[in-house]
Design a protein around this motif. Structure first.
Motif, short mmCIF file in Angstrom:
data_model
loop_
_atom_site.label_atom_id
_atom_site.label_comp_id
_atom_site.label_asym_id
_atom_site.label_seq_id
_atom_site.Cartn_x
_atom_site.Cartn_y
_atom_site.Cartn_z
N GLU A 140 13.25 11.85 -4.17
CA GLU A 140 14.51 11.14 -3.91
C GLU A 140 15.11 11.58 -2.59
OE1 GLU A 140 16.77 11.90 -7.43
OE2 GLU A 140 15.82 10.27 -8.56
N ASP A 141 14.99 12.86 -2.27
CA ASP A 141 15.48 13.36 -0.99
C ASP A 141 14.68 12.77 0.17
OD1 ASP A 141 17.27 15.24 0.46
OD2 ASP A 141 15.37 16.18 1.04
N MET A 142 13.44 12.38 -0.08
CA MET A 142 12.58 11.78 0.95
C MET A 142 12.66 10.25 0.93
SD MET A 142 9.22 14.22 0.35
CE MET A 142 8.33 13.65 1.81
N ASP A 143 13.60 9.71 0.17
CA ASP A 143 13.80 8.26 0.06
C ASP A 143 12.61 7.55 -0.57
OD1 ASP A 143 16.40 8.30 1.18
OD2 ASP A 143 15.54 8.35 3.20
N TYR A 144 12.02 8.19 -1.54
CA TYR A 144 10.93 7.60 -2.31
C TYR A 144 11.39 7.33 -3.74
CZ TYR A 144 6.72 7.95 0.63
OH TYR A 144 5.76 7.76 1.58
N VAL B 217 0.42 11.50 3.92
CA VAL B 217 -0.02 10.16 3.54
C VAL B 217 0.95 9.11 4.08
CG1 VAL B 217 -0.55 8.61 1.62
CG2 VAL B 217 -1.23 11.02 1.52
N HIS B 218 2.23 9.44 4.10
CA HIS B 218 3.23 8.53 4.65
C HIS B 218 2.86 8.15 6.08
CE1 HIS B 218 7.46 6.95 4.69
NE2 HIS B 218 7.22 7.01 6.00
N HIS B 219 2.52 9.14 6.89
CA HIS B 219 2.16 8.88 8.29
C HIS B 219 0.84 8.12 8.38
CE1 HIS B 219 5.56 11.11 9.66
NE2 HIS B 219 5.12 12.27 9.20
N GLN B 220 -0.11 8.47 7.53
CA GLN B 220 -1.38 7.73 7.52
C GLN B 220 -1.15 6.25 7.23
OE1 GLN B 220 -3.30 10.42 4.55
NE2 GLN B 220 -5.12 10.20 5.82
N LEU B 221 -0.35 5.99 6.22
CA LEU B 221 -0.10 4.60 5.83
C LEU B 221 0.63 3.84 6.93
CD1 LEU B 221 0.88 5.04 2.07
CD2 LEU B 221 -1.10 3.81 2.98
N TYR B 222 1.58 4.49 7.55
CA TYR B 222 2.31 3.80 8.62
C TYR B 222 1.38 3.48 9.79
CZ TYR B 222 5.79 2.53 12.06
OH TYR B 222 6.50 1.85 13.02
N ASP B 223 0.52 4.42 10.11
CA ASP B 223 -0.42 4.21 11.22
C ASP B 223 -1.38 3.06 10.92
OD1 ASP B 223 0.70 6.28 12.65
OD2 ASP B 223 -0.84 7.75 12.10
N VAL C 135 0.87 -1.17 0.00
CA VAL C 135 0.00 0.00 0.00
C VAL C 135 0.91 1.22 0.00
CG1 VAL C 135 -2.00 1.09 1.04
CG2 VAL C 135 -1.60 -1.34 1.41
N GLU C 136 0.92 1.94 -1.12
CA GLU C 136 1.91 2.99 -1.33
C GLU C 136 1.25 4.35 -1.54
OE1 GLU C 136 5.10 2.50 -0.95
OE2 GLU C 136 5.17 0.30 -0.88
N ASN C 137 2.07 5.35 -1.69
CA ASN C 137 1.68 6.76 -1.61
C ASN C 137 1.24 7.33 -2.96
OD1 ASN C 137 1.61 9.57 -0.94
ND2 ASN C 137 3.18 9.24 0.62
N GLY D 181 1.46 -0.22 9.44
CA GLY D 181 2.69 -0.54 10.15
C GLY D 181 3.90 -0.64 9.24
N GLU D 182 3.72 -0.29 7.97
CA GLU D 182 4.80 -0.36 6.98
C GLU D 182 5.17 1.04 6.51
OE1 GLU D 182 6.28 -3.16 6.09
OE2 GLU D 182 4.90 -4.54 7.11
N GLU D 183 6.45 1.24 6.21
CA GLU D 183 6.94 2.51 5.69
C GLU D 183 6.83 2.49 4.16
OE1 GLU D 183 8.11 5.15 7.29
OE2 GLU D 183 8.70 4.47 9.30
N PRO D 184 5.98 3.32 3.56
CA PRO D 184 5.90 3.34 2.10
C PRO D 184 7.19 3.89 1.49
CG PRO D 184 4.60 5.11 3.05
CD PRO D 184 5.05 4.26 4.19
N ILE D 185 7.54 3.38 0.31
CA ILE D 185 8.77 3.83 -0.38
C ILE D 185 8.49 4.22 -1.83
CG2 ILE D 185 10.29 2.46 1.10
CD1 ILE D 185 10.51 0.48 -1.29
N LEU D 186 7.27 4.00 -2.30
CA LEU D 186 6.92 4.29 -3.69
C LEU D 186 5.92 5.42 -3.75
CD1 LEU D 186 6.30 0.62 -4.97
CD2 LEU D 186 8.48 1.86 -4.90
N PHE D 187 6.05 6.29 -4.74
CA PHE D 187 5.09 7.37 -4.94
C PHE D 187 4.68 7.42 -6.40
CE2 PHE D 187 3.82 11.69 -6.04
CZ PHE D 187 2.92 11.99 -5.02
N ARG D 188 3.38 7.43 -6.63
CA ARG D 188 2.87 7.62 -7.99
C ARG D 188 2.18 8.98 -8.06
NH1 ARG D 188 -0.16 2.91 -10.69
NH2 ARG D 188 1.93 2.54 -11.52
N PRO D 189 2.65 9.88 -8.90
CA PRO D 189 2.03 11.19 -9.01
C PRO D 189 0.66 11.12 -9.67
CG PRO D 189 3.77 10.96 -10.65
CD PRO D 189 3.85 9.75 -9.77
#
Length: 211
Positions: A120-124, A89-95, A64-66, A98-106
C-alpha cells in the motif's frame, strides 16, 4: 482482496506466469475470440526469459502485473526485501510495456500485514483469488471447467496459469459458457476492484464499497 462485492454480473480471470510460455499464444487467441481483456501476473525471471511474450500480452490489450522477482514466500522477507522483489519487476514491466503496474499477487498466495502495508505504501493493490482453477495439476480440461463453473458468482477473481497443459481448452469452454450462456462480463482486475472508498472484509477478503 480475494473478490469484489458487486451487483453487476462481472468477474475477472487472471493468469500467473512463472514457468514456460508455449501455451500463451493459444490463450491470447482465445481471449481475442471472445473479445475480452484479462490480467497476467508475471515474475521477474519469467520476464527475462520471455520479454517478447510479455510485450505481446500488453500489445493485445491485457494487463501485465507484478508477481515478484523470484517467486518467494513473501512472509519470509523483511520490508527491504519485499520492496526489492516488487520494485525490480516494476521497472522491468515499465521498460517492456510502457505501463506502470498497480497490482501485486503474492506467490503461493502467501502474505501478512507487513506485505500488505508495504504494498500500500508503494501504491500497489494486493490481489489474491477467490476461485483456484487448479489448472496446474488438473487431469483434464473438464476438471478445470467444473471447478470454475460450479463456483462462479459476480465479483469473483479466477486463478489460471499461462502454461497449464489443459488451460487453453478449459478457458475456451469456460468463457463460452460464462459469456454466451450465462451473460457474464469478463474484465481486467483493475476494472473489477474499487480503487478508493472501500474496505476489505477480514474473514474472507471481500472488497466492499463504502456507502
Amino acid at each position: 482482496m480475494y473478490s469484489v462485492d458487486t451487483e453487476e454480473k462481472k468477474i475477472s480471470i487472471s493468469f500467473d506466469a512463472a514457468w514456460g510460455a508455449e501455451r500463451t499464444p493459444d490463450i491470447l487467441d482465445i481471449l481475442d475470440k471472445y473479445d475480452i481483456k484479462t490480467t497476467f501476473f508475471v515474475t521477474g525471471f519469467w520476464l527475462e526469459n520471455y520479454p517478447d511474450v510479455a510485450e505481446e500480452i500488453s500489445e493485445r490489450g491485457h494487463e501485465v502485473e507484478n508477481h515478484s522477482l523470484t517467486h518467494p514466500h513473501m512472509t519470509n522477507l523483511d520490508e527491504q526485501q519485499i520492496r526489492e522483489e516488487v520494485e525490480r519487476v516494476h521497472h522491468q514491466l515499465y521498460d517492456i510495456t510502457g505501463e506502470e503496474p498497480i497490482l501485486f499477487r503474492p506467490p503461493f498466495g502467501d502474505y501478512d500485514d507487513l506485505l500488505v502495508e508495504t504494498l500500500e505504501d508503494m501504491d500497489y493493490y494486493p490481489i489474491q483469488w477467490s476461485i483456484d482453477s487448479l489448472d496446474w495439476q488438473a487431469p483434464d480440461a473438464n476438471y478445470i471447467e467444473s471447478i470454475v463453473l460450479d463456483e462462479v458468482e459476480p465479483g469473483e477473481i479466477v486463478l489460471f496459469h499461462n502454461n497449464g497443459t489443459y488451460t487453453p481448452e478449459a478457458v475456451d469452454n469456460i468463457l463460452k459458457e460464462l459469456i454466451k450462456e450465462q451473460g457474464y462480463e469478463v474484465v481486467p482486475i483493475s476494472e473489477l476492484i474499487y480503487k478508493d472508498n472501500y474496505y476489505v472484509e477480514p474473514t474472507n477478503g471481500l472488497q466492499v464499497p463504502e456507502n
